[in-house]
Design a protein around this motif. Sequence first.
Motif, PDB file in Angstrom:
ATOM      1  N   LEU A 138       0.829  -1.201   0.000  1.00 52.57           N
ATOM      2  CA  LEU A 138       0.000   0.000   0.000  1.00 52.57           C
ATOM      3  C   LEU A 138       0.863   1.250   0.000  1.00 52.57           C
ATOM      4  N   HIS A 139       0.300   2.335  -0.563  1.00 53.50           N
ATOM      5  CA  HIS A 139       1.007   3.620  -0.571  1.00 53.50           C
ATOM      6  C   HIS A 139      -0.033   4.729  -0.633  1.00 53.50           C
ATOM      7  N   PRO A 140       0.003   5.663   0.326  1.00 53.46           N
ATOM      8  CA  PRO A 140      -0.930   6.790   0.251  1.00 53.46           C
ATOM      9  C   PRO A 140      -0.563   7.720  -0.897  1.00 53.46           C
ATOM     10  N   ALA A 141      -1.569   8.355  -1.479  1.00 47.73           N
ATOM     11  CA  ALA A 141      -1.324   9.316  -2.553  1.00 47.73           C
ATOM     12  C   ALA A 141      -0.594  10.540  -1.988  1.00 47.73           C
ATOM     13  N   PRO A 142       0.236  11.196  -2.820  1.00 48.15           N
ATOM     14  CA  PRO A 142       0.504  10.913  -4.234  1.00 48.15           C
ATOM     15  C   PRO A 142       1.475   9.746  -4.419  1.00 48.15           C
ATOM     16  N   VAL A 143       1.340   9.073  -5.557  1.00 42.84           N
ATOM     17  CA  VAL A 143       2.158   7.903  -5.865  1.00 42.84           C
ATOM     18  C   VAL A 143       2.815   8.109  -7.222  1.00 42.84           C
ATOM     19  N   ALA A 144       4.125   7.946  -7.287  1.00 43.06           N
ATOM     20  CA  ALA A 144       4.870   8.084  -8.542  1.00 43.06           C
ATOM     21  C   ALA A 144       5.276   6.709  -9.058  1.00 43.06           C
ATOM     22  N   GLY A 145       5.789   6.686 -10.297  1.00 46.41           N
ATOM     23  CA  GLY A 145       6.181   5.423 -10.907  1.00 46.41           C
ATOM     24  C   GLY A 145       7.218   4.665 -10.103  1.00 46.41           C
ATOM     25  N   GLY A 146       8.194   5.395  -9.549  1.00 47.46           N
ATOM     26  CA  GLY A 146       9.210   4.750  -8.730  1.00 47.46           C
ATOM     27  C   GLY A 146       8.629   4.103  -7.492  1.00 47.46           C
ATOM     28  N   ASP A 147       7.607   4.742  -6.917  1.00 47.57           N
ATOM     29  CA  ASP A 147       6.938   4.172  -5.747  1.00 47.57           C
ATOM     30  C   ASP A 147       6.260   2.855  -6.103  1.00 47.57           C
ATOM     31  N   ILE A 148       5.642   2.815  -7.280  1.00 47.95           N
ATOM     32  CA  ILE A 148       4.901   1.618  -7.687  1.00 47.95           C
ATOM     33  C   ILE A 148       5.853   0.442  -7.893  1.00 47.95           C
ATOM     34  N   GLU A 149       6.997   0.694  -8.501  1.00 49.05           N
ATOM     35  CA  GLU A 149       7.947  -0.403  -8.688  1.00 49.05           C
ATOM     36  C   GLU A 149       8.468  -0.904  -7.341  1.00 49.05           C
ATOM     37  N   ALA A 184      -3.174   8.459 -10.624  1.00 46.38           N
ATOM     38  CA  ALA A 184      -3.385   9.861 -10.991  1.00 46.38           C
ATOM     39  C   ALA A 184      -4.817  10.324 -10.741  1.00 46.38           C
ATOM     40  N   LEU A 185      -5.720   9.395 -10.423  1.00 48.17           N
ATOM     41  CA  LEU A 185      -7.112   9.745 -10.145  1.00 48.17           C
ATOM     42  C   LEU A 185      -7.313  10.210  -8.704  1.00 48.17           C
ATOM     43  N   ALA A 186      -6.274  10.091  -7.875  1.00 51.58           N
ATOM     44  CA  ALA A 186      -6.376  10.501  -6.472  1.00 51.58           C
ATOM     45  C   ALA A 186      -6.423  12.024  -6.360  1.00 51.58           C
ATOM     46  N   ARG A 187      -6.957  12.494  -5.236  1.00 47.57           N
ATOM     47  CA  ARG A 187      -6.983  13.934  -4.985  1.00 47.57           C
ATOM     48  C   ARG A 187      -5.573  14.503  -4.940  1.00 47.57           C
ATOM     49  N   SER A 192     -10.058  17.089  -6.676  1.00 44.91           N
ATOM     50  CA  SER A 192     -10.205  15.874  -7.461  1.00 44.91           C
ATOM     51  C   SER A 192      -9.885  16.158  -8.925  1.00 44.91           C
ATOM     52  N   PRO A 193      -9.098  15.304  -9.586  1.00 46.04           N
ATOM     53  CA  PRO A 193      -8.837  15.490 -11.019  1.00 46.04           C
ATOM     54  C   PRO A 193     -10.074  15.237 -11.875  1.00 46.04           C
TER      55      PRO A 193
END
Length: 271
Positions: A138-149, A184-187, A192-193
């Motif tokens: 799990l990771h709270p927003a915001p989340v970047a590509g490096g975080d996902i890997e 990217a859909l997170a606040r 909200s985007p």
Amino acid sequence: FALHEAYDFIASLGIDVPKHELIADTDALEKRLAAIGREYSSRVVLKIASPDIHHKAEIGGVAIVENKPETLRAKFAEMLASAKKARPEARIDGVLLMEMVEIEQELILSLIDDATFGHVLSIGKGGTLTEIFKDIALHPAPVAGGDIEKMLRSLKTWPLLEGYRGAKGADIGAITAFAEKIAALARKNGDSPLGDFEIAEFEINPLVTTKDGRVLPIDSILRFREAKKIAPESAHPNLTNLDKLFKPQTIAVVGASDTPQKMGGAILGLL
């Protein structure tokens, strides 16, 4: 939202979805039978189309069938009758016909608005074995590509994604790119985007990698709600004094879930 509606939303994000079409009734099926035979492979997937029925397999709402007119007619009628009998109160839009894909890996990906932590992205081992493996990051927003890997690499099942004992590994870049679009859909800064609406719950399970190199959402739960009005100053925590967090004299745990897929459960496991 029903699955075909979730697919429309996912496709609007520029994400590939399985080839599919909604068939509302037997008349619509008859009109499409010849084209289905030409446009799809020798086997297709049928799923009951309803926003109110999430566990479709339990009521006979999922089937893999031969792409033959007589087989499609019989299974279509059987599936509709079974769903209406099992869930008479449910809204049923028809049956979703989908292409058959050859699956290599199954993941679960979700973006959920947690009452305490706000939007939280989670990713892990998916499919029917999700509850058995309980292998979720799990990771709270915001989340970047490096975080996902990093999230993917933290999974116990990471070796399967990487390619275990000579097996073909998954396209980590493609999985990460997919997850980035969902994250990217997170606040952001309280906004909200999606304008007046925001994601309440968006779960894709399974998110699959296929033998022909695609990353596809197979099933999904999608719920929107009216966007919350959050003051910009409250969208960011006060980080001026963290001594009470990192150097506490005592710790009390109140109401935290012991489910590792939830943010409170993840924090509890680290104490």
